[in-house]
Design a protein around this motif. Structure first.
Motif, PDB file in Angstrom:
ATOM      1  N   ARG A 117      -2.846   2.952  16.664  1.00 58.13           N
ATOM      2  CA  ARG A 117      -3.882   2.406  15.763  1.00 58.13           C
ATOM      3  C   ARG A 117      -4.891   1.560  16.537  1.00 58.13           C
ATOM      4  O   ARG A 117      -6.093   1.649  16.324  1.00 58.13           O
ATOM      5  CB  ARG A 117      -3.237   1.527  14.688  1.00 58.13           C
ATOM      6  N   ALA A 158     -10.483  -1.813   7.393  1.00 62.68           N
ATOM      7  CA  ALA A 158     -10.051  -1.207   8.655  1.00 62.68           C
ATOM      8  C   ALA A 158     -10.965  -0.079   9.122  1.00 62.68           C
ATOM      9  O   ALA A 158     -11.439  -0.089  10.250  1.00 62.68           O
ATOM     10  CB  ALA A 158      -8.627  -0.699   8.510  1.00 62.68           C
ATOM     11  N   HIS A 159     -11.248   0.878   8.242  1.00 59.94           N
ATOM     12  CA  HIS A 159     -11.961   2.047   8.736  1.00 59.94           C
ATOM     13  C   HIS A 159     -13.471   1.876   8.770  1.00 59.94           C
ATOM     14  O   HIS A 159     -14.177   2.767   9.185  1.00 59.94           O
ATOM     15  CB  HIS A 159     -11.540   3.307   7.993  1.00 59.94           C
ATOM     16  N   PRO A 203      -7.400   8.974  -0.840  1.00 60.84           N
ATOM     17  CA  PRO A 203      -7.467   7.995   0.254  1.00 60.84           C
ATOM     18  C   PRO A 203      -7.101   8.650   1.583  1.00 60.84           C
ATOM     19  O   PRO A 203      -6.207   9.500   1.628  1.00 60.84           O
ATOM     20  CB  PRO A 203      -6.400   6.954  -0.125  1.00 60.84           C
ATOM     21  N   PRO A 205      -6.473   7.430   5.699  1.00 65.07           N
ATOM     22  CA  PRO A 205      -6.427   6.244   6.562  1.00 65.07           C
ATOM     23  C   PRO A 205      -7.461   6.288   7.688  1.00 65.07           C
ATOM     24  O   PRO A 205      -7.830   7.372   8.154  1.00 65.07           O
ATOM     25  CB  PRO A 205      -5.004   6.280   7.128  1.00 65.07           C
ATOM     26  N   GLY A 206      -7.905   5.112   8.095  1.00 70.68           N
ATOM     27  CA  GLY A 206      -8.869   5.006   9.197  1.00 70.68           C
ATOM     28  C   GLY A 206      -8.427   5.763  10.441  1.00 70.68           C
ATOM     29  O   GLY A 206      -9.217   6.508  11.027  1.00 70.68           O
ATOM     30  N   PRO A 207      -7.147   5.599  10.871  1.00 70.34           N
ATOM     31  CA  PRO A 207      -6.708   6.338  12.069  1.00 70.34           C
ATOM     32  C   PRO A 207      -6.491   7.830  11.802  1.00 70.34           C
ATOM     33  O   PRO A 207      -6.016   8.558  12.680  1.00 70.34           O
ATOM     34  CB  PRO A 207      -5.392   5.659  12.446  1.00 70.34           C
ATOM     35  N   ARG A 212      -0.200  10.794  11.316  1.00 72.77           N
ATOM     36  CA  ARG A 212       0.620  11.872  10.714  1.00 72.77           C
ATOM     37  C   ARG A 212       1.123  12.838  11.784  1.00 72.77           C
ATOM     38  O   ARG A 212       1.961  13.691  11.515  1.00 72.77           O
ATOM     39  CB  ARG A 212      -0.204  12.615   9.660  1.00 72.77           C
ATOM     40  N   TRP A 246      -2.415  11.428  -6.468  1.00 78.73           N
ATOM     41  CA  TRP A 246      -3.138  10.328  -5.818  1.00 78.73           C
ATOM     42  C   TRP A 246      -3.382  10.565  -4.321  1.00 78.73           C
ATOM     43  O   TRP A 246      -4.478  10.370  -3.825  1.00 78.73           O
ATOM     44  CB  TRP A 246      -2.345   9.025  -6.025  1.00 78.73           C
ATOM     45  N   GLN A 247      -2.335  11.007  -3.625  1.00 77.97           N
ATOM     46  CA  GLN A 247      -2.490  11.265  -2.182  1.00 77.97           C
ATOM     47  C   GLN A 247      -1.498  12.345  -1.755  1.00 77.97           C
ATOM     48  O   GLN A 247      -0.331  12.302  -2.136  1.00 77.97           O
ATOM     49  CB  GLN A 247      -2.241   9.979  -1.382  1.00 77.97           C
ATOM     50  N   ALA A 281      -1.313   1.552  -3.897  1.00 81.03           N
ATOM     51  CA  ALA A 281      -0.654   1.844  -2.613  1.00 81.03           C
ATOM     52  C   ALA A 281       0.491   0.890  -2.259  1.00 81.03           C
ATOM     53  O   ALA A 281       1.174   1.094  -1.271  1.00 81.03           O
ATOM     54  CB  ALA A 281      -1.657   1.906  -1.453  1.00 81.03           C
ATOM     55  N   LYS A 318       8.049   4.887  -2.496  1.00 80.25           N
ATOM     56  CA  LYS A 318       7.733   3.619  -1.808  1.00 80.25           C
ATOM     57  C   LYS A 318       7.922   2.494  -2.795  1.00 80.25           C
ATOM     58  O   LYS A 318       7.285   2.529  -3.847  1.00 80.25           O
ATOM     59  CB  LYS A 318       6.290   3.648  -1.330  1.00 80.25           C
ATOM     60  N   THR A 322       7.485   4.104   3.333  1.00 78.39           N
ATOM     61  CA  THR A 322       6.040   3.926   3.188  1.00 78.39           C
ATOM     62  C   THR A 322       5.428   5.291   2.870  1.00 78.39           C
ATOM     63  O   THR A 322       6.104   6.312   2.965  1.00 78.39           O
ATOM     64  CB  THR A 322       5.408   3.376   4.490  1.00 78.39           C
ATOM     65  N   ILE A 323       4.152   5.284   2.500  1.00 83.38           N
ATOM     66  CA  ILE A 323       3.487   6.554   2.183  1.00 83.38           C
ATOM     67  C   ILE A 323       3.292   7.352   3.472  1.00 83.38           C
ATOM     68  O   ILE A 323       3.672   8.513   3.577  1.00 83.38           O
ATOM     69  CB  ILE A 323       2.139   6.306   1.459  1.00 83.38           C
ATOM     70  N   GLU A 324       2.675   6.735   4.470  1.00 82.00           N
ATOM     71  CA  GLU A 324       2.510   7.393   5.781  1.00 82.00           C
ATOM     72  C   GLU A 324       3.834   7.328   6.530  1.00 82.00           C
ATOM     73  O   GLU A 324       4.696   6.497   6.211  1.00 82.00           O
ATOM     74  CB  GLU A 324       1.419   6.673   6.600  1.00 82.00           C
TER      75      GLU A 324
HETATM   76  P1  XMP Z   1       1.649   2.942   3.681  1.00 80.82           P
HETATM   77  O1  XMP Z   1       1.983   3.994   4.692  1.00 80.82           O
HETATM   78  O2  XMP Z   1       1.645   1.551   4.248  1.00 80.82           O
HETATM   79  O3  XMP Z   1       0.150   3.245   3.221  1.00 80.82           O
HETATM   80  O4  XMP Z   1       2.507   3.039   2.443  1.00 80.82           O
HETATM   81  C1  XMP Z   1      -0.492   2.674   2.104  1.00 80.82           C
HETATM   82  C2  XMP Z   1      -1.889   3.263   2.011  1.00 80.82           C
HETATM   83  O5  XMP Z   1      -2.681   2.826   3.105  1.00 80.82           O
HETATM   84  C3  XMP Z   1      -3.128   3.920   3.891  1.00 80.82           C
HETATM   85  N1  XMP Z   1      -3.001   3.525   5.303  1.00 80.82           N
HETATM   86  C4  XMP Z   1      -4.038   3.136   6.082  1.00 80.82           C
HETATM   87  N2  XMP Z   1      -5.356   3.033   5.833  1.00 80.82           N
HETATM   88  N3  XMP Z   1      -5.713   2.320   8.051  1.00 80.82           N
HETATM   89  C5  XMP Z   1      -6.190   2.638   6.826  1.00 80.82           C
HETATM   90  O6  XMP Z   1      -7.414   2.568   6.615  1.00 80.82           O
HETATM   91  C6  XMP Z   1      -4.397   2.396   8.385  1.00 80.82           C
HETATM   92  O7  XMP Z   1      -3.996   2.121   9.516  1.00 80.82           O
HETATM   93  C7  XMP Z   1      -3.525   2.832   7.340  1.00 80.82           C
HETATM   94  N4  XMP Z   1      -2.167   3.018   7.284  1.00 80.82           N
HETATM   95  C8  XMP Z   1      -1.894   3.440   6.031  1.00 80.82           C
HETATM   96  C9  XMP Z   1      -2.239   5.090   3.512  1.00 80.82           C
HETATM   97  O8  XMP Z   1      -2.878   6.338   3.703  1.00 80.82           O
HETATM   98  C10 XMP Z   1      -1.913   4.782   2.054  1.00 80.82           C
HETATM   99  O9  XMP Z   1      -2.959   5.241   1.191  1.00 80.82           O
END
Ligand code: XMP
Length: 326
Positions: A117, A158-159, A203, A205-207, A212, A246-247, A281, A318, A322-324
């Motif tokens: 990240r 973040a992004h 949604p 994520p920024g990275p 994934r 949702w995702q 989330a 979750k 976690t989601i990711e």
């Molecule tokens: P987790 O995996 O923590 O994710 O359950 C919750 C939500 O956040 C997103 N996610 C991110 N978004 N930078 C982002 O902009 C990140 O590093 C990042 N990590 C997780 C994820 O897709 C989910 O919607």
């Protein structure tokens, strides 16, 4: 800070008429703020930065320069869509930066999730900084900050975080959607003529795909991830699940298992399917994908995606997962 508080009198934007009124108001405000000066925007293709781009194109046209950085971790078709919508259809001043090799070289061999990240975030700022230095006379930096970003953090998401720019590259911020909630941004985006696939995007994520492609990212595994994600999205769209779930995405861990094709044993990766529902989330439940559809997706992924011989379905809510995956 008072300037970061949504005015109490502001109506919830939930109709096309209210969106039109907001757009007119913002165009006037943007013209008043920017005048005849130049403004820069990091355009990811996500709904927030896309709405900001569309508003600025209407307000100041060619005074806006959008920079789209392809870090190699975007989903299939995303850079092409940004170019098509903004450069071809909206006639925006768009700089497309192909930084794929640069990011993937920096990430080679790195398996720790937080280090990955950090590398992606830092490299993004560096690429953006280089582009900003090439341009002359920029005074404003536009950002797709939305109200939940202000409520949940210090206002820097973040992004969209280009806040790490050095001292000599400090611009005045332009944040036209900073008092909007996500659903309002979507109503405004729809009214601005952005395609549904951008306005109702899930949604991301920024990275990007980086978190994934679990473990150290390799180009071939990243390709398997991108292709399997595209198949999942296509099948969800065809079966009415896009915009409902949702995702949803795929994951490709750095792990192989045995398979058998045409009587020969193979040793290849597996793809994990993740599909969840959530409000904010912080917690999430698993979407129950109908079995016939699931079988069809498994069949397509194992047939069409190179280097994959197995598909798993993640049934973990979750918390505890976690989601990711990283
Ligand atoms: P987790 O995996 O923590 O994710 O359950 C919750 C939500 O956040 C997103 N996610 C991110 N978004 N930078 C982002 O902009 C990140 O590093 C990042 N990590 C997780 C994820 O897709 C989910 O919607």
């Amino acid at each position: 800070m008072a300037e970061n508080k949504r005015p109490e009198t502001m109506a919830r934007i939930n109709t096309p008429a209210l969106a039109r009124a907001f757009i007119d108001e913002q165009i006037a405000a943007l013209r008043a703020q920017i005048g005849d000066k130049k403004v820069l925007l990091a355009l990811s293709g996500g709904v927030d930065s896309s709405v900001v781009a569309a508003l600025l194109i209407r307000a100041v046209g060619q005074q806006l320069t959008c920079v789209h950085v392809n870090h190699g971790l975007l989903r299939k078709g995303e850079p092409e869509q940004v170019i098509e919508v903004f450069r071809n259809r909206m006639n925006a001043n768009l700089i497309y930066v192909d930084a794929v090799d640069r990011f993937l070289d920096k990430l080679a061999g790195v398996s720790d999730p937080e280090t990955k990240r950090k590398i992606i975030g830092a490299e993004f700022i560096r690429v953006f900084e280089e582009e900003a230095r090439k341009l002359k006379g920029i005074e404003f930096l536009a950002q797709g900050t939305i109200y939940p970003d202000i409520l949940e953090s210090d206002g820097v998401k973040a992004h969209h975080n280009v806040g790490g720019l050095p001292e000599d590259l400090q611009f005045e911020l332009v944040e036209p959607v900073k008092f909007l909630y996500k659903d309002e941004v979507r109503v405004v985006g729809k009214e601005l003529g952005l395609p549904d696939s951008m306005v109702y995007r899930q949604p991301f994520p920024g990275p990007g795909l980086g978190v994934r492609c679990v473990g150290a990212i390799t180009r071939d595994r990243l390709e398997a991830l991108r292709e399997s994600d595209a198949i999942l999205r296509e099948e969800f769209a065809k079966n009415g699940l896009q915009g409902k779930v949702w995702q949803y995405f795929t994951i490709v861990p750095d792990f192989k298992s045995t398979g058998i094709v045409d009587g020969k044993r193979t040793f290849e990766w597996f793809v994990v399917i993740r599909a969840v529902n959530s409000v904010d989330a912080t917690s999430a439940t698993v979407e129950e994908i109908p079995y016939p559809l699931l079988h069809h997706i498994v069949e397509r992924i194992t047939r069409e995606v190179k280097g994959v011989n197995r598909v798993l379905y993640d049934l973990s809510p979750k918390p505890v997962a976690t989601i990711e995956w990283e």
